[in-house]
Design a protein around this motif. Structure first.
Motif, PDB file in Angstrom:
ATOM      1  N   ASP A  47       0.814  -1.182  -0.068  1.00 21.16           N
ATOM      2  CA  ASP A  47       0.014  -0.023  -0.005  1.00 21.16           C
ATOM      3  C   ASP A  47       0.867   1.204   0.032  1.00 21.16           C
ATOM      4  N   ARG A  48       2.012   1.327   0.808  1.00 18.70           N
ATOM      5  CA  ARG A  48       2.560   2.415   1.184  1.00 18.70           C
ATOM      6  C   ARG A  48       3.649   2.545  -0.358  1.00 18.70           C
ATOM      7  N   GLN A  49       3.897   1.633  -1.091  1.00 22.52           N
ATOM      8  CA  GLN A  49       4.760   1.683  -2.218  1.00 22.52           C
ATOM      9  C   GLN A  49       3.940   1.809  -3.508  1.00 22.52           C
ATOM     10  N   LEU A  50       2.423   1.571  -3.369  1.00 18.57           N
ATOM     11  CA  LEU A  50       1.781   2.058  -4.366  1.00 18.57           C
ATOM     12  C   LEU A  50       1.137   3.302  -4.474  1.00 18.57           C
ATOM     13  N   ARG A  51       1.278   3.861  -3.185  1.00 17.14           N
ATOM     14  CA  ARG A  51       0.976   5.419  -3.143  1.00 17.14           C
ATOM     15  C   ARG A  51       1.691   6.340  -3.552  1.00 17.14           C
ATOM     16  N   THR A  52       3.191   5.721  -3.691  1.00 20.12           N
ATOM     17  CA  THR A  52       4.104   6.677  -4.081  1.00 20.12           C
ATOM     18  C   THR A  52       4.026   6.866  -5.937  1.00 20.12           C
ATOM     19  N   GLY A  53       3.209   6.064  -6.489  1.00 17.85           N
ATOM     20  CA  GLY A  53       3.166   6.285  -7.759  1.00 17.85           C
ATOM     21  C   GLY A  53       4.483   5.709  -8.641  1.00 17.85           C
ATOM     22  N   ASP A  54       5.351   5.227  -7.774  1.00 19.09           N
ATOM     23  CA  ASP A  54       6.758   4.866  -8.346  1.00 19.09           C
ATOM     24  C   ASP A  54       7.030   3.477  -7.839  1.00 19.09           C
ATOM     25  N   GLN A  55       5.986   2.436  -7.858  1.00 16.74           N
ATOM     26  CA  GLN A  55       5.840   0.963  -7.447  1.00 16.74           C
ATOM     27  C   GLN A  55       6.696   0.286  -8.446  1.00 16.74           C
ATOM     28  N   HIS A  56       7.190   0.788  -9.368  1.00 11.89           N
ATOM     29  CA  HIS A  56       8.124  -0.070 -10.240  1.00 11.89           C
ATOM     30  C   HIS A  56       9.707   0.049 -10.091  1.00 11.89           C
ATOM     31  N   ALA A  57       9.949   0.904  -9.099  1.00 14.14           N
ATOM     32  CA  ALA A  57      11.139   1.038  -8.462  1.00 14.14           C
ATOM     33  C   ALA A  57      11.518   0.227  -7.146  1.00 14.14           C
ATOM     34  N   ASN A  58      12.658  -0.295  -7.053  1.00 15.57           N
ATOM     35  CA  ASN A  58      12.920  -0.880  -5.466  1.00 15.57           C
ATOM     36  C   ASN A  58      13.356   0.341  -4.686  1.00 15.57           C
ATOM     37  N   HIS A  59      12.403   0.482  -3.717  1.00 16.15           N
ATOM     38  CA  HIS A  59      12.520   1.459  -2.612  1.00 16.15           C
ATOM     39  C   HIS A  59      13.190   0.696  -1.224  1.00 16.15           C
ATOM     40  N   GLY A  60      13.602  -0.500  -1.360  1.00 17.47           N
ATOM     41  CA  GLY A  60      14.144  -1.011  -0.503  1.00 17.47           C
ATOM     42  C   GLY A  60      13.345  -2.394   0.346  1.00 17.47           C
ATOM     43  N   GLU A  61      12.278  -2.554  -0.126  1.00 22.23           N
ATOM     44  CA  GLU A  61      11.180  -3.486   0.371  1.00 22.23           C
ATOM     45  C   GLU A  61      10.847  -4.538  -0.372  1.00 22.23           C
ATOM     46  N   GLY A  62      10.741  -4.019  -1.934  1.00 24.67           N
ATOM     47  CA  GLY A  62      10.368  -4.983  -2.824  1.00 24.67           C
ATOM     48  C   GLY A  62      10.121  -4.048  -4.129  1.00 24.67           C
ATOM     49  N   VAL A  63       9.473  -4.780  -4.938  1.00 26.62           N
ATOM     50  CA  VAL A  63       9.116  -4.221  -6.378  1.00 26.62           C
ATOM     51  C   VAL A  63       8.118  -4.789  -7.135  1.00 26.62           C
TER      52      VAL A  63
END
Length: 290
Positions: free
Chosen positions: A79-95
């Motif tokens: 949910d947090r990753q999708l909210r960024t609008g940048d879910q296709h990048a690895n922010h350190g938790e998954g991708v």
């Protein structure tokens, strides 16, 4: 410039890694109204998504296949990753890099008839059954869709993902406006990359197939597996988009199948041999009453 900084700061805050008790593993299911009502579900090992009719309207084409995300932490992150609008990048938790495309993705289904797979549109209604912490469970309805020119079917399916497993258990009931058995095709999307087409294996005696995708040079490989009741298996086929396990079902009678996924850059599996061994040791329950 100030507006851009505000957006960057918001994105950074959303994706700040949880600390302390927030890192407690849990199973969770979430509706994402900010992203056309995607349904997200995950546990401590795997993460998935399916798409709504709203996405069909706004970003066609879309698919009733199942998405799989690479995950490298034990706590919820989708949910947090999708909210960024940048879910296709690895922010350190998954991708999010698994491309469902027009195929069945990781375990979507259709009806096999006239040498063709007839598939529904995206889900039309949903209901939460249990939002963690030990199990993520929900149900969805798929509105009637045609099979050939003279038959229609519709489906209700429940999804259940407990902690500690890579497998989502699904109980599907497909109804029909005509009597007579149906052949259901449960699929895994094919892949073709510079590294090849991946490794697809079948073991139909216990009703299992696995697929180790060809590696994406930057993001690695996803592993997918399906488990079906061996008593129902007809054969394994392929169409343009998918590897398909064909099973025989009766309209109106629920049947069970399992879909599993893993990421080779995640925490648990790093080779096709490890994945296949894990799938082989599973003890699925195909009784829909459970």
């Amino acid at each position: 410039m100030a507006h851009a900084q505000t957006q960057d700061q918001a994105s950074s805050a959303v994706m700040a890694k949880p600390t302390g008790v927030q890192q407690t593993p849990r199973a969770t299911v979430t509706l994402a109204p900010y992203r056309f009502n995607d349904i997200l579900w995950e546990n401590d090992r795997t993460a998935h998504r399916i798409y709504s009719r709203e996405l069909e309207k706004n970003e066609p084409p879309s698919s009733s296949g199942i998405d799989a995300w690479g995950k490298s932490v034990r706590w919820p992150f989708m949910d947090r990753q999708l909210r960024t609008g940048d879910q296709h990048a690895n922010h350190g938790e998954g991708v999010d890099f698994y491309d469902v495309g027009t195929g069945r993705g990781a375990g979507g289904l259709g009806i096999w008839a006239d040498n063709k797979l007839w598939t529904s549109r995206n889900w039309s209604d949903w209901k939460v059954i249990q939002n963690g912490p030990d199990v993520a469970a929900f149900s969805v309805d798929y509105a009637p869709w045609p099979v050939g020119v003279d038959r229609k079917v519709w489906e209700t399916r429940t999804f259940s993902l407990p902690l500690g497993t890579n497998f989502t258990r699904m109980v599907s009931t497909i109804s029909s406006d005509k009597t007579g058995p149906l052949i259901v095709g449960i699929g895994i999307s094919k892949r073709k990359r510079a590294s090849g087409t991946g490794v697809f294996r079948r073991d139909l005696a216990p009703g299992r197939v696995t697929f180790w995708e060809p590696a994406d040079p930057k993001k690695g490989s996803m592993a997918i597996a399906l488990m079906v009741d061996p008593k129902s298996v007809v054969e394994v086929r392929q169409d343009f988009d998918n590897y398909l396990v064909l099973i025989k079902v009766e309209p109106g009678k629920p049947f069970v199948y399992y879909m599993g996924a893993a990421w080779d850059e995640g925490l648990d599996f790093h080779s096709s041999a490890e994945w296949d061994a894990y799938v082989a040791e599973q003890k699925p329950d195909f009784d829909p009453r459970h």
